[in-house]
Every structure is written in structure tokens, then in C-alpha cells.
Design a protein around this motif. Structure first.
Motif, PDB file in Angstrom:
ATOM      1  N   ALA A  59       0.840  -1.197   0.000  1.00  0.00           N
ATOM      2  CA  ALA A  59       0.000   0.000   0.000  1.00  0.00           C
ATOM      3  C   ALA A  59       0.872   1.244   0.000  1.00  0.00           C
ATOM      4  CB  ALA A  59      -0.915   0.007   1.235  1.00  0.00           C
ATOM      5  N   HIS A  60       0.253   2.363  -0.341  1.00  0.00           N
ATOM      6  CA  HIS A  60       0.946   3.646  -0.210  1.00  0.00           C
ATOM      7  C   HIS A  60       0.232   4.474   0.852  1.00  0.00           C
ATOM      8  CE1 HIS A  60      -2.370   5.153  -2.760  1.00  0.00           C
ATOM      9  NE2 HIS A  60      -2.075   6.337  -2.245  1.00  0.00           N
ATOM     10  N   PHE A  61       0.896   5.533   1.271  1.00  0.00           N
ATOM     11  CA  PHE A  61       0.276   6.452   2.225  1.00  0.00           C
ATOM     12  C   PHE A  61       0.861   7.838   1.962  1.00  0.00           C
ATOM     13  CE2 PHE A  61      -0.212   8.612   6.324  1.00  0.00           C
ATOM     14  CZ  PHE A  61      -1.545   8.340   6.604  1.00  0.00           C
ATOM     15  N   GLY A  62      -0.014   8.779   1.597  1.00  0.00           N
ATOM     16  CA  GLY A  62       0.438  10.150   1.368  1.00  0.00           C
ATOM     17  C   GLY A  62       1.297  10.293   0.125  1.00  0.00           C
ATOM     18  N   ARG A  63       2.091  11.344   0.109  1.00  0.00           N
ATOM     19  CA  ARG A  63       2.952  11.652  -1.043  1.00  0.00           C
ATOM     20  C   ARG A  63       4.389  11.900  -0.581  1.00  0.00           C
ATOM     21  NH1 ARG A  63      -0.402  13.108  -5.454  1.00  0.00           N
ATOM     22  NH2 ARG A  63      -2.582  13.425  -4.851  1.00  0.00           N
ATOM     23  N   ASP A  71       6.721  10.334   8.874  1.00  0.00           N
ATOM     24  CA  ASP A  71       5.341  10.807   9.055  1.00  0.00           C
ATOM     25  C   ASP A  71       4.364  10.062   8.149  1.00  0.00           C
ATOM     26  OD1 ASP A  71       6.167  12.673  10.928  1.00  0.00           O
ATOM     27  OD2 ASP A  71       6.427  14.260   9.422  1.00  0.00           O
ATOM     28  N   MET A  72       4.884   9.369   7.151  1.00  0.00           N
ATOM     29  CA  MET A  72       4.018   8.649   6.213  1.00  0.00           C
ATOM     30  C   MET A  72       4.254   7.145   6.266  1.00  0.00           C
ATOM     31  SD  MET A  72       4.104  11.301   2.998  1.00  0.00           S
ATOM     32  CE  MET A  72       3.935  13.070   3.299  1.00  0.00           C
ATOM     33  N   SER A  73       4.802   6.674   7.375  1.00  0.00           N
ATOM     34  CA  SER A  73       5.016   5.243   7.544  1.00  0.00           C
ATOM     35  C   SER A  73       3.685   4.526   7.759  1.00  0.00           C
ATOM     36  CB  SER A  73       5.920   4.986   8.745  1.00  0.00           C
ATOM     37  OG  SER A  73       5.991   3.597   9.023  1.00  0.00           O
ATOM     38  N   SER A  92       6.991  -5.040   7.956  1.00  0.00           N
ATOM     39  CA  SER A  92       8.334  -4.969   7.398  1.00  0.00           C
ATOM     40  C   SER A  92       8.657  -3.511   7.119  1.00  0.00           C
ATOM     41  CB  SER A  92       8.422  -5.766   6.096  1.00  0.00           C
ATOM     42  OG  SER A  92       9.642  -5.503   5.430  1.00  0.00           O
ATOM     43  N   ASP A  93       9.805  -3.025   7.605  1.00  0.00           N
ATOM     44  CA  ASP A  93      10.107  -1.599   7.436  1.00  0.00           C
ATOM     45  C   ASP A  93      10.688  -1.265   6.064  1.00  0.00           C
ATOM     46  OD1 ASP A  93      12.692  -2.478   7.675  1.00  0.00           O
ATOM     47  OD2 ASP A  93      13.060  -1.571   9.637  1.00  0.00           O
ATOM     48  N   ASP A  94      10.564  -2.207   5.130  1.00  0.00           N
ATOM     49  CA  ASP A  94      10.824  -1.914   3.725  1.00  0.00           C
ATOM     50  C   ASP A  94       9.961  -2.868   2.912  1.00  0.00           C
ATOM     51  OD1 ASP A  94      11.795  -0.816   1.414  1.00  0.00           O
ATOM     52  OD2 ASP A  94      13.914  -1.241   1.825  1.00  0.00           O
ATOM     53  N   GLU A 116       6.171  -1.779   4.259  1.00  0.00           N
ATOM     54  CA  GLU A 116       6.260  -0.323   4.359  1.00  0.00           C
ATOM     55  C   GLU A 116       5.811   0.347   3.051  1.00  0.00           C
ATOM     56  OE1 GLU A 116       5.874   2.461   5.737  1.00  0.00           O
ATOM     57  OE2 GLU A 116       7.586   2.437   7.116  1.00  0.00           O
ATOM     58  N   ASN A 117       5.407   1.587   3.175  1.00  0.00           N
ATOM     59  CA  ASN A 117       4.913   2.450   2.098  1.00  0.00           C
ATOM     60  C   ASN A 117       5.686   2.243   0.790  1.00  0.00           C
ATOM     61  OD1 ASN A 117       3.968   4.618   0.575  1.00  0.00           O
ATOM     62  ND2 ASN A 117       3.942   6.022   2.310  1.00  0.00           N
ATOM     63  N   THR A 118       4.993   1.776  -0.242  1.00  0.00           N
ATOM     64  CA  THR A 118       5.661   1.544  -1.533  1.00  0.00           C
ATOM     65  C   THR A 118       6.202   2.838  -2.133  1.00  0.00           C
ATOM     66  OG1 THR A 118       3.515   1.696  -2.668  1.00  0.00           O
ATOM     67  CG2 THR A 118       4.308  -0.520  -2.088  1.00  0.00           C
ATOM     68  N   ARG A 119       5.601   3.959  -1.780  1.00  0.00           N
ATOM     69  CA  ARG A 119       6.047   5.232  -2.353  1.00  0.00           C
ATOM     70  C   ARG A 119       7.310   5.774  -1.687  1.00  0.00           C
ATOM     71  NH1 ARG A 119       0.546   8.758  -3.779  1.00  0.00           N
ATOM     72  NH2 ARG A 119      -0.299   7.261  -5.293  1.00  0.00           N
TER      73      ARG A 119
END
Length: 397
Positions: A59-63, A71-73, A92-94, A116-119
Motif C-alpha cells: 500500500a501507499h500512504f500520502g505523497r 510521518d508517512m510510515s 516490514s520496514d521496507d 512499508e509504504n511503496t512510495r
């Protein structure tokens, strides 16, 4: 209907399932303000777990613009997902690399891990082939359950489907089936309600709809632009006077295709835009110079509900007035409740989407009564505009 591969078409047991979900939810101090998007993905996760899949949530979160940003973790969402799912959800933190590979390698059947955030990687939005390959190495199959991100050709929404056997999750499946009923192969007559502040943000939408629906209700601030184009004075109302030619083109296209255009015939006007402001109901030919149109009037609502009574299918995007503030919510609330009543009675297939629309239906207390309410914003709008969605196209069987 176009055929999409679904979870009915694949054996899940023992497989590593890369599941793209939408976790772009409102967060404040570690708490989720609205859990609707999480609730919608739970059936797919549970089904994969029950069938013995090893579920890897992407998933993603924010930009974050391609770089890690604390802040976007997505880490705060792991315990929330765990509570809502009723089982542990790892983190997973990556989403690629040695850490991700180690965590995925340790998964057992029925386990769930959130990556973790794909972005946090520039390769996500660039749909970079190397990044896609690294993501794909973590899974055996790919399932997309994030229609709201399907209008983006990103690595986790489009690229993975070109590298792995790919399927629509249950939320994606429900969305696609509802949209097919709405505009793909609808029962006629079809009525579209389009509102919002500006014509400029929905030109493509209006131009597409006039060739596909039997009646188009235009409300909100954008209706003022059409009224002004017809020579009516709209006082101090929000209005894009420079789009008069565009409005005329849309009206002409509607006439040519036999689509009825339903514009306000009366309006609720006020001198100030605030809750409880003094207001009057006037014909749209008699809007005072010092007043603003802030809602459709009762005669307009009657015209809209009359069309709904004739309709078999409704597609809705955007409110009829400034519904956030009373007393300018009446038209939107009345139309929404009437559509809900018809839907409950089995007389109407009603499909709605867009942030303001969802908020309005929730405010009216009828969101659960519509046939389908999409939580997708941009993707729902682009679908209504008739544009192909990369994340959907790549799932076609």
C-alpha cells in the motif's frame, strides 16, 4: 461484461500473495479517523488467510515523493489491521530488499504482513522495471484490491500484474461489477447526477456522460456556469463565466444525443456563506445581484426526484448544493434519501462515488442503502469520464 480474473480462478494454499490494498486513510496521532477503506479490504484478506495464503500487503500512504518519511510510515496501521482482522499482522520496514525478503521468507500459511509504504521508493510511481522485478520476487501471485489507485500506472498497481498471475480481490471485483451496472451495461433509463464547485474540473466527465445517459442533472456551483451561459444573472455566486462556450458545447452535445439536461429552476440564495445564514428561495431568473446561490430550490428537487422515479439506474458524483452547511444541505439530502428509498424498494440501481458524495450520503444516513458507494476518488471520476484505468485494464482475462 468484460471478464476479470478473480479469487475464484486461483488455488491460494501455500502461495505468497502480493495483495495491493488501499490504506490511504485519515490518520491523527496514530488513530484512524475513518476506517471505511480498511473495512472494505478485510473480506479479501480473510479469504486469502482462510485458504492458506501467505498474505503480503502492499500500500501507499500520502505523497512521500520517492523517499522514506517517518510521518508517512504504514507501521501504525499494523496493530489497527491486527485488531480489525482478529489475528497478528506483522510489519516490514521496507517493501523490497533483504529485510523484506527475510520477513516474507519466514511467513507460514495464513500469516499476514504489512510492507512499508511503496512510495518510499521512486520506482513505485515511475513504474520502474527494476523495482517491479524486486517486488514481484516476493510473491507467487498478485491480487489487486485497490480500485482507488487503479487510475495510476504504478509498480504496485500495474507493473506487478505484468510479472505475476494476477487477480481482482473481492473489493475490486465488487467495484467493477457495480460500475458495469452503472454505465457499462446499465438498465435504462439512466440518470446521472453531477455536482460540485467547478465545471473546469469535470469537463471530460460531462462530455462523456451526455452521450451515455438519458438525463444529466447538473447541480452545485457548476450549475451556475450553465445558468450564466444561458444569460441568467447569478449575482455573487461561484461561477466560471469564461467557460460559457464549454457549457454551450456540452448542452449542444446533449441535445444531439437526446440526453435531457436538468438544471436548477429555483435556488436558495443568501448574502453570506455561513451556517444559519438568512436565505430566500428565488427563481433562477431572479437572483439578486448581492446574493449567492448556495443550494437548489424545492421545484428543482421535485424535477430531480421525478427523473429518479423514471430511472432504472443512477450514477451520482457531487452534491447539489453547499451541503456541509445548513440550511444549504436540503436539496442534496432530499435527493439522496429519495434515491435510497427507490433503491430499497428494488426500483433503482444506484452507484455513487467521490469524496463529497460519500460524505453527503453519510450525512443523509443513506450510504448503506445505495447499491454501491465507491470510496475511490480520482479512479471513480476517471471511470465516469470513460477513461481506461491502467490497474483495471491489466487484470482483464
Amino acid at each position: 461484461m468484460t471478464q476479470f480474473k478473480t479469487l475464484d480462478d486461483v488455488e491460494i494454499a501455500g502461495k505468497r500473495v502480493l495483495l495491493r490494498v488501499d490504506l490511504n486513510v485519515p490518520m491523527q496521532d496514530g488513530k484512524v479517523g475513518d476506517t471505511t477503506r480498511i473495512e472494505r479490504i478485510l473480506p479479501t484478506i480473510k479469504e486469502l488467510v482462510d485458504k492458506g495464503g501467505r498474505v503480503i500487503l502492499l500500500a501507499h500512504f500520502g505523497r512521500p515523493k520517492g523517499k522514506p518519511n517517518p510521518d508517512m510510515s504504514l507501521e501504525p496501521l499494523a496493530p489497527i489491521l491486527s485488531d480489525m482482522l482478529g489475528q497478528p499482522v506483522g510489519f516490514s520496514d521496507d517493501c523490497v530488499g533483504p529485510v523484506a525478503e527475510g520477513i516474507v521468507g519466514a511467513l507460514e500459511d495464513g500469516n499476514v504482513v504489512l510492507m512499508e509504504n511503496t512510495r518510499f521508493h521512486a520506482g513505485e510511481e515511475a513504474n520502474d522495471e527494476d523495482f517491479v522485478t524486486r517486488l514481484a520476487a516476493l510473491g507467487d501471485i498478485y491480487v489487486n484490491d485497490a480500485f482507488s489507485a487503479a487510475h495510476r500506472a504504478h509498480a504496485s498497481t500495474e507493473g506487478l500484474a505484468r510479472h505475476l498471475p494476477s487477480y481482482a480481490g473481492r473489493t475490486m471485483q465488487a467495484e467493477l461489477e457495480a460500475l458495469e451496472k452503472g454505465l457499462g451495461d446499465p438498465e435504462r433509463p439512466v440518470v446521472a447526477v453531477v455536482g460540485g464547485a467547478k465545471v473546469s474540473t469535470k469537463i471530460d466527465l460531462l462530455q462523456n456522460l451526455v452521450g451515455r445517459v438519458d438525463a444529466l442533472v447538473i447541480g452545485g456551483g457548476m450549475a451556475n456556469t450553465f445558468l450564466a451561459a444561458q444569460g441568467k444573472h447569478v449575482g455573487k455566486s461561484l461561477c466560471e463565466h469564461d467557460l460559457a462556450d464549454t457549457a454551450h458545447r456540452i448542452l449542444a452535445a446533449a441535445k444531439e444525443s437526446g440526453c435531457a439536461i436538468v438544471l436548477p429552476v429555483d435556488a436558495v440564495v443568501a448574502r453570506e456563506f455561513k451556517a444559519g445564514a438568512a436565505s430566500d428561495i428565488v427563481a433562477v431568473d431572479n437572483v439578486p445581484e448581492d446574493a449567492m446561490i448556495l443550494d437548489a430550490g424545492p421545484d428543482t428537487v421535485a424535477a430531480v426526484t421525478a427523473w429518479l422515479d423514471k430511472a432504472k439506474t443512477l450514477v451520482w458524483n457531487g452534491p447539489l448544493g453547499a451541503f456541509e452547511i445548513q440550511p444549504f444541505d436540503k436539496a442534496t439530502m432530499a435527493a439522496a434519501r429519495h434515491a435510497a428509498e427507490l433503491t430499497r424498494a428494488g426500483k433503482l440501481v444506484s452507484v455513487a462515488g467521490g469524496g463529497d458524495t460519500v460524505a453527503a450520503l453519510n450525512q443523509a444516513g443513506v450510504a448503506d442503502d445505495f447499491t454501491y458507494v465507491s470510496t475511490a476518488g480520482g479512479a471513480f471520476l476517471e471511470w465516469m469520464e470513460g477513461k481506461p484505468l491502467p490497474g483495471v485494464e491489466v487484470l482483464k482475462a
